[in-house]
Design an enzyme around this catalytic site. Sequence first.
Site, PDB file in Angstrom:
ATOM      1  N   GLU A  49      67.801  16.163  30.269  1.00 46.58           N
ATOM      2  CA  GLU A  49      66.919  16.388  31.279  1.00 46.58           C
ATOM      3  C   GLU A  49      65.457  17.174  30.736  1.00 46.58           C
ATOM      4  O   GLU A  49      64.693  17.026  31.469  1.00 46.58           O
ATOM      5  CB  GLU A  49      67.620  17.065  32.279  1.00 46.58           C
ATOM      6  CG  GLU A  49      68.754  16.680  33.108  1.00 46.58           C
ATOM      7  CD  GLU A  49      70.004  16.890  32.320  1.00 46.58           C
ATOM      8  OE1 GLU A  49      69.977  17.142  31.312  1.00 46.58           O
ATOM      9  OE2 GLU A  49      70.926  16.258  32.912  1.00 46.58           O
ATOM     10  N   PHE A 111      80.650  23.347  42.688  1.00 45.85           N
ATOM     11  CA  PHE A 111      80.547  22.800  41.205  1.00 45.85           C
ATOM     12  C   PHE A 111      79.317  22.281  41.331  1.00 45.85           C
ATOM     13  O   PHE A 111      78.706  21.766  41.939  1.00 45.85           O
ATOM     14  CB  PHE A 111      81.557  21.672  41.040  1.00 45.85           C
ATOM     15  CG  PHE A 111      81.307  20.994  39.896  1.00 45.85           C
ATOM     16  CD1 PHE A 111      81.767  21.578  38.706  1.00 45.85           C
ATOM     17  CD2 PHE A 111      80.978  19.776  39.793  1.00 45.85           C
ATOM     18  CE1 PHE A 111      81.585  21.061  37.554  1.00 45.85           C
ATOM     19  CE2 PHE A 111      80.664  19.050  38.691  1.00 45.85           C
ATOM     20  CZ  PHE A 111      80.858  19.551  37.612  1.00 45.85           C
ATOM     21  N   GLN A 112      78.549  22.991  40.141  1.00 43.53           N
ATOM     22  CA  GLN A 112      77.209  22.497  39.531  1.00 43.53           C
ATOM     23  C   GLN A 112      76.234  22.972  40.776  1.00 43.53           C
ATOM     24  O   GLN A 112      75.000  22.269  41.038  1.00 43.53           O
ATOM     25  CB  GLN A 112      76.837  21.040  39.609  1.00 43.53           C
ATOM     26  CG  GLN A 112      77.732  20.727  38.078  1.00 43.53           C
ATOM     27  CD  GLN A 112      77.326  19.316  37.390  1.00 43.53           C
ATOM     28  OE1 GLN A 112      76.944  18.400  38.580  1.00 43.53           O
ATOM     29  NE2 GLN A 112      77.583  19.113  36.186  1.00 43.53           N
ATOM     30  N   LYS A 161      72.845  16.650  48.601  1.00 43.11           N
ATOM     31  CA  LYS A 161      73.364  15.270  48.390  1.00 43.11           C
ATOM     32  C   LYS A 161      73.589  14.754  49.869  1.00 43.11           C
ATOM     33  O   LYS A 161      73.514  13.524  50.006  1.00 43.11           O
ATOM     34  CB  LYS A 161      74.902  15.354  47.631  1.00 43.11           C
ATOM     35  CG  LYS A 161      75.361  13.954  47.355  1.00 43.11           C
ATOM     36  CD  LYS A 161      76.405  14.066  46.513  1.00 43.11           C
ATOM     37  CE  LYS A 161      77.225  12.590  46.252  1.00 43.11           C
ATOM     38  NZ  LYS A 161      78.123  12.691  45.289  1.00 43.11           N
ATOM     39  N   MET A 467      54.331  28.599  11.262  1.00 45.98           N
ATOM     40  CA  MET A 467      53.489  29.248  11.854  1.00 45.98           C
ATOM     41  C   MET A 467      54.244  30.754  12.103  1.00 45.98           C
ATOM     42  O   MET A 467      53.552  31.916  11.813  1.00 45.98           O
ATOM     43  CB  MET A 467      53.154  29.181  13.450  1.00 45.98           C
ATOM     44  CG  MET A 467      52.209  29.839  14.101  1.00 45.98           C
ATOM     45  SD  MET A 467      50.469  29.737  13.230  1.00 45.98           S
ATOM     46  CE  MET A 467      49.630  28.475  13.886  1.00 45.98           C
TER      47      MET A 467
END
Length: 563
Positions: A49, A111-112, A161, A467
Amino acid sequence: MISGAKIICKALKEEGVEVVFGYPGGAALNIYDEIYKQNDFKHILVRHEQSAAHAADAYSRASSKVGVALVTSGPGFTNTLTGLATAYCDSIPMVLISAQVATSLIGTDAFQEIDAIGMSRPCVKHSYLVKDIKDLAKTIKEAFYIAKSGRPGPVHIDIPKDITALKYEFNYPSEVNLKTYKPTYKGHLKQIKKLAQAINESKKPLLYIGGGAMNASNEIKEFIKKAKIPSVCTLMALGILPDDEKLNLKMAGMHGSYKANMAISECDLLISIGARFDDRITGKTSEFAKMAKIAHIDIDPCSISKIIKADYPIVGDASLVISDLTKEVNECEFNEWYEILNRYENLYPLSYEDSKEVLKPQWVISRTAALAPKNSNIITDVGQHQMWVAQFYPFYEPRRLSTSGGLGTMGYSIPAALGVAFAKEDELVINFVGDGSFLMNVQELMTLIAQRKKVINIILNNSYLGMVRQWQTRFYEQRYSSTDLEDVQPDFVALAKSFGCDAYRVSTKTEFDEAFKKCLDSKNTCVLDVIVNRFEDVLPMVPAGAALYNMILPSNLITKEDK
């Protein structure tokens, strides 16, 4: 009446969206089911993602359109936070749509479930949680408007949702009217005339161009044609002026050119256009352009005088303000000023000591520019290679460089190259990346292969986090804590081939030329593992917190007293 998921797809079509970068999940299933049925835009399945956000960001940088990313709830969303912050720091317009658990589950530790809006708020221009299907179309319209208007930036829409399943009529607004959001585009003419007068009376004026002037390239060129004022730029502004413009003093700041930094230190009028006086540019702020009056042109009023006090503050769109300024300013020549700057150029030009024994990264970058089409699209990750590209790759047009400037996000470049490959379908995309940053989102090589996109990835491999090593060398008495990668690297060629790329390892100039020409001829994504000098430093360098005139140069330390 149509579902919320279909409203989302139809709204994206109304906004002219051609490509969406995303990754599905449970809370986003209704949206993805609707995407499956439509043909109005492409959905590109990335492998992480975070990459969706970076690809949307870079698509926007290269195309000037709003980039779009789509992810699911919970970890799907949290993985995008780095991408949102990257776009926010560089003022890149993009819209991130995240799915959320159903409204009845919000606040139940479902959940999530995560407070996505609470987490994104510090790193987006605006955010929405859609809790009513009636607001969905209007919210998407506003999100695109806010992302691209005024000072651009990312906008986040979190959609539960159940909202994507509910049905409502599709009435897409034709315009947006937000009472508390009215960007100012036209600069105040009285202030512009004052600035023109200051330019006419100046002996050592200097333009300081930032990424906010990306759409004002033509207007700035016309202004310089008349006013003949030397110019320095930030990393984000490379290409706004062509590399071969004689009044272009190139990049200023921590790794800027000697003449650019000395020009800032000695000018008597500094005209900032769309730049934000980042600490990598200013160094010690009390010494920054201390002999100059400051003009600050910016569309974001909050940016003006935030770090360096402006004597001529002008709020407005850079292209409109510069057009008005060009009408007011006299035709000028600053010959004595040019002579001073030419002496600085002759004294310490951007250069490096080449070698017959080992490839120098600066040579690889310059050689790539010589072999590639003139206006190839260049991507960089973050680190030494990023600064060498800024110093040695010539840019002739705006939007030819995509790089993470403000946040300095390692892992940006491969997904960014994916986004640019979709924005510039028929043009060459070249990605310079370090061996450390190559591994951070290497999985997107698979997306490039799956989408049959060609990107030439050039790993400048010094087996160091270069760096950081440079800072450890100069400021930490060579205590190389966790930066030496020599014994812990994978076989990059074998790794790239496992994804389906063409891949070559090179360590001589002849090998580089031969391998790069094979990459140019190939239709496939390629990886060049280029073994370069392990101990090369990026110079000039202004130590953190030091004045711009205190640069570390290749063999000397030049101070103001030494001049």
